[in-house]
Design a protein around this motif. Structure first.
Motif, PDB file in Angstrom:
ATOM      1  N   GLU A 142      53.144  64.688  39.498  1.00  0.00           N
ATOM      2  CA  GLU A 142      54.319  63.443  39.347  1.00  0.00           C
ATOM      3  C   GLU A 142      53.812  62.404  39.601  1.00  0.00           C
ATOM      4  N   VAL A 143      53.667  60.894  40.251  1.00  0.00           N
ATOM      5  CA  VAL A 143      53.007  60.131  40.728  1.00  0.00           C
ATOM      6  C   VAL A 143      52.836  60.596  42.161  1.00  0.00           C
ATOM      7  N   GLN A 144      51.007  60.168  42.214  1.00  0.00           N
ATOM      8  CA  GLN A 144      50.565  59.399  43.609  1.00  0.00           C
ATOM      9  C   GLN A 144      50.262  58.434  43.335  1.00  0.00           C
ATOM     10  N   GLY A 145      50.069  57.823  44.362  1.00  0.00           N
ATOM     11  CA  GLY A 145      49.528  56.141  44.024  1.00  0.00           C
ATOM     12  C   GLY A 145      48.822  55.967  42.923  1.00  0.00           C
ATOM     13  N   PHE A 204      53.305  51.648  34.145  1.00  0.00           N
ATOM     14  CA  PHE A 204      52.954  50.865  33.634  1.00  0.00           C
ATOM     15  C   PHE A 204      51.888  51.325  32.419  1.00  0.00           C
ATOM     16  N   GLY A 205      52.444  51.388  31.057  1.00  0.00           N
ATOM     17  CA  GLY A 205      51.748  51.562  29.776  1.00  0.00           C
ATOM     18  C   GLY A 205      51.512  50.826  29.467  1.00  0.00           C
ATOM     19  N   LEU A 206      50.504  49.804  28.881  1.00  0.00           N
ATOM     20  CA  LEU A 206      49.662  49.011  27.867  1.00  0.00           C
ATOM     21  C   LEU A 206      49.440  49.328  26.539  1.00  0.00           C
ATOM     22  N   ASN A 207      50.263  48.641  25.910  1.00  0.00           N
ATOM     23  CA  ASN A 207      49.269  48.723  24.176  1.00  0.00           C
ATOM     24  C   ASN A 207      48.285  47.700  23.701  1.00  0.00           C
ATOM     25  N   ILE A 217      51.141  52.041  41.014  1.00  0.00           N
ATOM     26  CA  ILE A 217      51.170  52.795  40.070  1.00  0.00           C
ATOM     27  C   ILE A 217      49.833  53.316  38.649  1.00  0.00           C
ATOM     28  N   PRO A 218      50.597  54.376  38.809  1.00  0.00           N
ATOM     29  CA  PRO A 218      50.065  54.346  37.124  1.00  0.00           C
ATOM     30  C   PRO A 218      49.112  53.772  36.345  1.00  0.00           C
ATOM     31  N   VAL A 219      48.420  53.325  35.766  1.00  0.00           N
ATOM     32  CA  VAL A 219      48.123  52.270  34.044  1.00  0.00           C
ATOM     33  C   VAL A 219      47.583  53.241  33.215  1.00  0.00           C
ATOM     34  N   PHE A 220      48.077  53.297  32.517  1.00  0.00           N
ATOM     35  CA  PHE A 220      47.469  54.172  31.281  1.00  0.00           C
ATOM     36  C   PHE A 220      47.488  53.059  29.790  1.00  0.00           C
ATOM     37  N   SER A 256      44.680  55.450  33.747  1.00  0.00           N
ATOM     38  CA  SER A 256      45.123  56.932  33.571  1.00  0.00           C
ATOM     39  C   SER A 256      44.627  57.613  32.361  1.00  0.00           C
ATOM     40  N   GLY A 257      43.912  57.050  30.969  1.00  0.00           N
ATOM     41  CA  GLY A 257      43.824  57.619  30.276  1.00  0.00           C
ATOM     42  C   GLY A 257      44.559  56.783  29.256  1.00  0.00           C
ATOM     43  N   GLY A 258      45.121  57.378  28.018  1.00  0.00           N
ATOM     44  CA  GLY A 258      45.913  56.672  26.813  1.00  0.00           C
ATOM     45  C   GLY A 258      45.992  57.682  25.918  1.00  0.00           C
ATOM     46  N   LEU A 259      47.297  57.386  25.219  1.00  0.00           N
ATOM     47  CA  LEU A 259      47.652  57.861  24.239  1.00  0.00           C
ATOM     48  C   LEU A 259      47.249  57.287  22.494  1.00  0.00           C
ATOM     49  N   VAL A 260      46.167  58.168  21.741  1.00  0.00           N
ATOM     50  CA  VAL A 260      45.734  57.057  20.429  1.00  0.00           C
ATOM     51  C   VAL A 260      47.000  57.005  19.514  1.00  0.00           C
ATOM     52  N   TYR A 261      46.994  56.000  18.915  1.00  0.00           N
ATOM     53  CA  TYR A 261      48.461  55.939  17.729  1.00  0.00           C
ATOM     54  C   TYR A 261      48.062  55.517  15.931  1.00  0.00           C
TER      55      TYR A 261
END
Length: 474
Positions: free
Chosen positions: A26-29, A230-233, A261-264, A293-298
């Motif tokens: 879940e999301v907390q802050g 919020f995701g950022l490419n 909110i979490p940003v990653f 909060s980390g990230g996803l490699v493309y």
């Protein structure tokens, strides 16, 4: 004797439950948080779309999570890589994804699912969003929610991806993105048995980035339309000569330090310098960027855009690229003890009220009056769509790699299997390497016996204690 059988039945039920699933999140802050352990989850992930957009073939009953052997093959390699999350872009809500979702769950890997698709009517039209926000569109995205909400390793849903990519699209689309988020969140509230976060994946277009985030995260009359994450490419870190400052990571930290909110990074991994060395991994998970909060490699598979970690050959075998080796090496360097000890409640900021004062460029949308629910859609949100395909976990029995896997040197990697992790355990870097060296035997590295024993003891020790407690009570 009846009491003994009853106690044994309770034990079997406990075994089934303990072996069933990772913990939900879940999301907390600013953080994703494990709902049971209350620890922060940092996304260590890879974007997953084998075959690219062409791999989504609903007319043939195929999408990236529909073919069991492909999912098993790739889950093994993603598990060894050290990831705990994948993002899947295009899924067919009418297909059964139980086996693939269960394989990734058993591997300790969460899924972030895009609700949209690449075909006409499956996403918001960025040029004229009002023309695409209608009942048929909502049926599609609610179908995706129905399909994946039953899997505990569904971490969240992306309501949209890069719909705003310049100032013109930043003027007309934000209201509709919030409308879609509102509808998804209310549908989840009415039909799922848990809260599943919904967010947006943004293009790294600096003239609108801050305003996009500010518009989507702010609170508006408690209408449930704000982003949960919020995701950022982001592809600003290019090559081994890049630095925290040259990649403007310092700018991003300053921009998002007050995020509610979490940003990653929903995509990262610039390929202007090849092979990629992924030095940014140490920065992304370092002490300077704990606001993210980390990230996803493309991305996992090699497609036309040349971002692949692995080549999927026509016969189903896989050849790892040097990029895979380099990323695995970077993941293995992470200080997981520090990452896992991060306090999820250290930064909890209330979302600001939506107002035009949040927007820095007045050419961006400053109207926070969200469109009403589209005609005919309120009933869908309240009563659900007709005949949804609802997913649920199934037993994972096959663990052997169904296809040969070759390291970056061309040597076959031997002995590859899926490690069925104990309940509640997310995957992470293991310290092992995958591609055999040119002079090696080609055998896969064995997991640490001590580590394996400790995992078994942690899960079964509790059960043994419960069992003996039940016997004592007889």
């Amino acid at each position: 004797m009846r009491s003994l059988f009853h106690s044994l039945a309770l034990l079997v039920a406990l075994l089934a439950r303990v072996a069933s699933a990772v913990h939900t999140v879940e999301v907390q802050g600013q953080s994703f948080v494990d709902t049971v352990t209350k620890k922060r989850l940092m996304v260590i992930g890879v974007d997953y779309q084998p075959g690219g957009q062409a791999g989504y073939k609903p007319q043939e009953g195929r999408d990236p999570l529909s073919e069991v052997d492909i999912c098993l093959r790739d889950a093994i390699m993603l598990q060894r890589l050290g990831v705990n999350t994948i993002r899947v872009y295009n899924v067919d809500p009418t297909l059964n994804h139980d086996e693939c979702a269960s394989i990734f769950n058993a591997a300790g890997i969460y899924m972030i699912i895009d609700v949209n698709g690449p075909f006409s009517g499956e996403s918001i039209n960025r040029a004229e969003p009002w023309t695409s926000y209608h009942e048929d569109y909502l049926k599609r995205i609610f179908g995706v929610v129905e399909n994946f909400m039953g899997y505990p390793n569904t971490l969240g849903f992306f309501a949209a991806n890069e719909v705003m990519n310049d100032m013109d699209t930043g003027k007309v689309n934000p209201q509709y993105i919030r409308a879609v988020q509102r509808d998804l969140k209310n549908y989840i509230k009415n039909h799922a048995d848990r809260t599943i976060p919904v967010g947006y994946s943004a293009a790294d277009v600096r003239e609108i980035l801050q305003d996009t985030w500010a518009y989507l995260q702010c609170a508006h009359d408690d209408d449930q339309s704000s982003s949960d994450f919020f995701g950022l490419n982001s592809y600003s870190w290019c090559g081994g000569d890049a630095t925290f400052e040259s990649a403007q990571y310092d700018v991003l930290v300053d921009m998002f330090k007050n995020s509610s909110i979490p940003v990653f990074f929903s995509e990262y991994g610039c390929n202007e310098v090849k092979p990629r060395v992924f030095d940014e991994v140490q920065a992304l998970y370092g002490e300077q960027m704990t606001v993210l909060s980390g990230g996803l490699v493309y991305e996992y598979s090699q497609e036309e855009s040349d971002y692949g970690l692995a080549i999927i050959n026509d016969n189903g075998t896989v050849t790892l690229r040097v990029d895979y080796d380099n990323l695995q090496e970077q993941f293995n360097k992470l200080d997981m003890a520090r990452i896992e000890s991060l306090n999820p409640t250290a930064t909890s900021i209330d979302a600001p009220e939506c107002t035009s004062r949040l927007i820095t460029n007045q050419a961006f949308d400053t109207n926070f009056t969200i469109p009403d629910v589209c005609p005919g859609c309120a009933d869908l949100i309240e009563n659900g769509i007709d005949n949804p395909t609802r997913g649920q976990l199934v037993e994972v029995t096959a663990t052997e790699a169904p296809n040969a896997i070759y390291g970056s040197t061309g040597t076959e990697v031997e002995g590859l299997t899926l490690k069925l992790l104990p309940n509640d355990e997310a995957n992470g870097p293991s310290g092992e390497t995958t591609s055999p060296s040119g002079t090696g035997t080609g055998s896969a590295a064995e997991p640490s016996k001590t580590g394996a024993a400790s995992k078994i003891t942690g899960g079964w020790g509790l059960l043994v204690a419960v069992f003996f407690a039940l016997l004592t009570a007889l």
